[in-house]
Write a protein that holds these residues in place. Structure first.
Motif, PDB file in Angstrom:
ATOM      1  N   VAL A  14       0.845  -1.196   0.000  1.00 18.69           N
ATOM      2  CA  VAL A  14       0.000   0.000   0.000  1.00 18.69           C
ATOM      3  C   VAL A  14       0.879   1.244   0.000  1.00 18.69           C
ATOM      4  O   VAL A  14       1.999   1.223   0.505  1.00 18.69           O
ATOM      5  N   THR A  15       0.346   2.335  -0.552  1.00 19.22           N
ATOM      6  CA  THR A  15       1.091   3.587  -0.566  1.00 19.22           C
ATOM      7  C   THR A  15       0.610   4.536   0.525  1.00 19.22           C
ATOM      8  O   THR A  15       1.384   5.336   1.031  1.00 19.22           O
ATOM      9  N   ASP A  16      -0.668   4.449   0.885  1.00 19.67           N
ATOM     10  CA  ASP A  16      -1.217   5.287   1.945  1.00 19.67           C
ATOM     11  C   ASP A  16      -1.819   4.364   3.001  1.00 19.67           C
ATOM     12  O   ASP A  16      -2.941   3.881   2.846  1.00 19.67           O
ATOM     13  N   LEU A  17      -1.060   4.122   4.055  1.00 20.15           N
ATOM     14  CA  LEU A  17      -1.458   3.142   5.069  1.00 20.15           C
ATOM     15  C   LEU A  17      -2.765   3.514   5.751  1.00 20.15           C
ATOM     16  O   LEU A  17      -3.618   2.654   5.975  1.00 20.15           O
ATOM     17  N   GLU A  18      -2.967   4.769   6.070  1.00 24.35           N
ATOM     18  CA  GLU A  18      -4.196   5.180   6.767  1.00 24.35           C
ATOM     19  C   GLU A  18      -5.435   4.973   5.897  1.00 24.35           C
ATOM     20  O   GLU A  18      -6.450   4.461   6.366  1.00 24.35           O
ATOM     21  N   LYS A  19      -5.358   5.362   4.633  1.00 23.87           N
ATOM     22  CA  LYS A  19      -6.496   5.160   3.727  1.00 23.87           C
ATOM     23  C   LYS A  19      -6.761   3.671   3.524  1.00 23.87           C
ATOM     24  O   LYS A  19      -7.909   3.227   3.520  1.00 23.87           O
ATOM     25  N   ALA A  20      -5.694   2.909   3.344  1.00 20.91           N
ATOM     26  CA  ALA A  20      -5.853   1.463   3.141  1.00 20.91           C
ATOM     27  C   ALA A  20      -6.442   0.803   4.385  1.00 20.91           C
ATOM     28  O   ALA A  20      -7.313  -0.066   4.286  1.00 20.91           O
ATOM     29  N   LYS A  21      -5.980   1.220   5.567  1.00 21.01           N
ATOM     30  CA  LYS A  21      -6.495   0.650   6.816  1.00 21.01           C
ATOM     31  C   LYS A  21      -8.000   0.890   6.928  1.00 21.01           C
ATOM     32  O   LYS A  21      -8.750  -0.021   7.289  1.00 21.01           O
ATOM     33  N   THR A  22      -8.460   2.075   6.608  1.00 26.42           N
ATOM     34  CA  THR A  22      -9.888   2.401   6.660  1.00 26.42           C
ATOM     35  C   THR A  22     -10.678   1.530   5.686  1.00 26.42           C
ATOM     36  O   THR A  22     -11.718   0.970   6.035  1.00 26.42           O
ATOM     37  N   LEU A  23     -10.173   1.397   4.459  1.00 23.24           N
ATOM     38  CA  LEU A  23     -10.865   0.608   3.454  1.00 23.24           C
ATOM     39  C   LEU A  23     -10.927  -0.867   3.844  1.00 23.24           C
ATOM     40  O   LEU A  23     -11.989  -1.493   3.757  1.00 23.24           O
ATOM     41  N   TYR A  24      -9.810  -1.447   4.268  1.00 28.05           N
ATOM     42  CA  TYR A  24      -9.796  -2.872   4.608  1.00 28.05           C
ATOM     43  C   TYR A  24     -10.620  -3.157   5.863  1.00 28.05           C
ATOM     44  O   TYR A  24     -11.249  -4.215   5.960  1.00 28.05           O
ATOM     45  N   ALA A  25     -10.669  -2.234   6.805  1.00 24.47           N
ATOM     46  CA  ALA A  25     -11.528  -2.408   7.977  1.00 24.47           C
ATOM     47  C   ALA A  25     -12.989  -2.455   7.539  1.00 24.47           C
ATOM     48  O   ALA A  25     -13.778  -3.281   8.023  1.00 24.47           O
ATOM     49  N   ALA A  26     -13.368  -1.598   6.588  1.00 31.62           N
ATOM     50  CA  ALA A  26     -14.734  -1.604   6.068  1.00 31.62           C
ATOM     51  C   ALA A  26     -15.015  -2.901   5.303  1.00 31.62           C
ATOM     52  O   ALA A  26     -16.072  -3.515   5.467  1.00 31.62           O
ATOM     53  N   LEU A  27     -14.075  -3.322   4.482  1.00 36.77           N
ATOM     54  CA  LEU A  27     -14.240  -4.544   3.699  1.00 36.77           C
ATOM     55  C   LEU A  27     -14.384  -5.767   4.600  1.00 36.77           C
ATOM     56  O   LEU A  27     -15.293  -6.580   4.432  1.00 36.77           O
TER      57      LEU A  27
END
Length: 114
Positions: A14-27
């Motif tokens: 991932v390039t943006d850990l915070e954005k990715a963390k939010t998305l994967y938590a939702a997924l």
């Protein structure tokens, strides 16, 4: 020939850990089980999903869990695979290694401590 315990871990660059963390938590519908600046890991339905920022991975890598990583790497290379990164301890006795299949796809093997 040794068997595997299946794919249980998938790491995503991932390039943006915070954005990715939010998305994967939702997924996944769960909060991270591990949350650090260099790795965020989720556990959902028997799967471990990891987010790796600033990685040299070109794509997600699936890790096949095995009881004996060295024996499995020997079988893989005898069958035409090429070791990309030899087994190494990534903490707590967990060993990981990556290899390429004949088409260049990168896969991983993972051995948890006994």
């Amino acid at each position: 020939m040794t068997t595997t315990q299946g794919i249980q871990t998938v790491l995503h660059p991932v390039t943006d850990l915070e954005k990715a963390k939010t998305l994967y938590a939702a997924l996944l519908g769960v909060e991270p089980a591990a949350d650090s600046p260099y790795y965020v890991g989720f556990e959902a339905e028997g799967q471990q999903i990891g987010l790796v920022p600033n990685s040299d991975m070109a794509a997600p890598i699936s890790y096949w869990h095995v009881a004996d990583i060295e024996a499995k790497l020997a079988e893989i290379t005898a069958a035409g695979g090429t070791v990309k990164s030899a087994s190494k301890d990534v903490g707590g006795g967990r060993l990981v290694a990556t290899f390429a299949d004949p088409d260049g796809n990168v896969l991983g093997v993972l051995q948890d401590p006994s």
